[in-house]
Design an enzyme around this catalytic site. Structure first.
Site, PDB file in Angstrom:
ATOM      1  N   ASP A   7      80.977  26.994  67.624  1.00 34.90           N
ATOM      2  CA  ASP A   7      79.723  26.621  66.983  1.00 34.90           C
ATOM      3  C   ASP A   7      78.844  27.874  66.961  1.00 34.90           C
ATOM      4  O   ASP A   7      78.042  28.095  67.870  1.00 34.90           O
ATOM      5  CB  ASP A   7      79.042  25.488  67.750  1.00 34.90           C
ATOM      6  N   GLU A  67      82.795  25.682  62.408  1.00 36.84           N
ATOM      7  CA  GLU A  67      82.032  25.008  61.361  1.00 36.84           C
ATOM      8  C   GLU A  67      81.810  25.962  60.198  1.00 36.84           C
ATOM      9  O   GLU A  67      81.607  27.162  60.397  1.00 36.84           O
ATOM     10  CB  GLU A  67      80.671  24.548  61.888  1.00 36.84           C
ATOM     11  N   ASP A 139      75.172  23.350  72.473  1.00 41.05           N
ATOM     12  CA  ASP A 139      76.017  24.184  71.619  1.00 41.05           C
ATOM     13  C   ASP A 139      77.482  24.098  72.043  1.00 41.05           C
ATOM     14  O   ASP A 139      78.386  24.103  71.202  1.00 41.05           O
ATOM     15  CB  ASP A 139      75.523  25.631  71.620  1.00 41.05           C
TER      16      ASP A 139
END
Length: 157
Positions: A7, A67, A139
């Protein structure tokens, strides 16, 4: 199959490592790589690169998942995210790791059941799916969600 979930963020990049054995998942590790906003950009990006390279060396994942970039309303935020993502993906490339990229909504849908889930819902579901896991922060939870989604979305094990 060991999967490294990422992330990326310039302020704090989350990472999570899971083992996928068929449909069974187990937690191996997770953490966060914060950077100081007062540090020059090049040093912050080097910190992210080196931090992820160390995670890769320590856990030897078979592949990574990240992502996709999403466009913020603030163009500066989008550029900073893209730069952080580039540093993290460069570390993966340097280790010859293939990287699967998934849209944030798809990750949320795979883990929570809805693409509109918020961070708290994602973290809660990660705790359910990886029972007994201590998560380093929001996170890291997002990174574990990326790894979990990748395990379900890409069945190559």
């Amino acid at each position: 199959m060991i999967i490294l979930g990422l992330d990326p963020s310039l302020s704090c990049t989350g990472w999570g490592v899971v083992r996928a054995d068929g449909t069974r998942l187990s937690h191996l590790a997770n953490g966060q790589l914060p950077t100081n906003p007062k540090t020059p950009m090049a040093e912050r990006l080097a910190q992210l690169h080196d931090g992820i390279a160390a995670v890769i060396a320590a856990h030897r994942p078979d592949r990574a998942a990240c992502e996709e970039v999403f466009v913020n309303e603030n163009p500066q935020s989008t550029l900073k995210l893209a730069q952080a993502r580039g540093a993290v993906l460069t570390a993966c490339g340097g280790a010859q790791l293939s990287v699967n990229e998934h849209a944030a909504r798809l990750v949320k849908k795979a883990v929570v059941g809805t693409g509109a889930a918020d961070k708290k819902q994602v973290a809660a579901m990660v705790k359910v799916l990886l029972a007994g896991t201590t998560i380093a922060g929001a996170d890291a939870a997002d990174a574990l969600a990326v790894a979990i989604a990748d395990a379900h979305l890409v069945r190559r094990f």
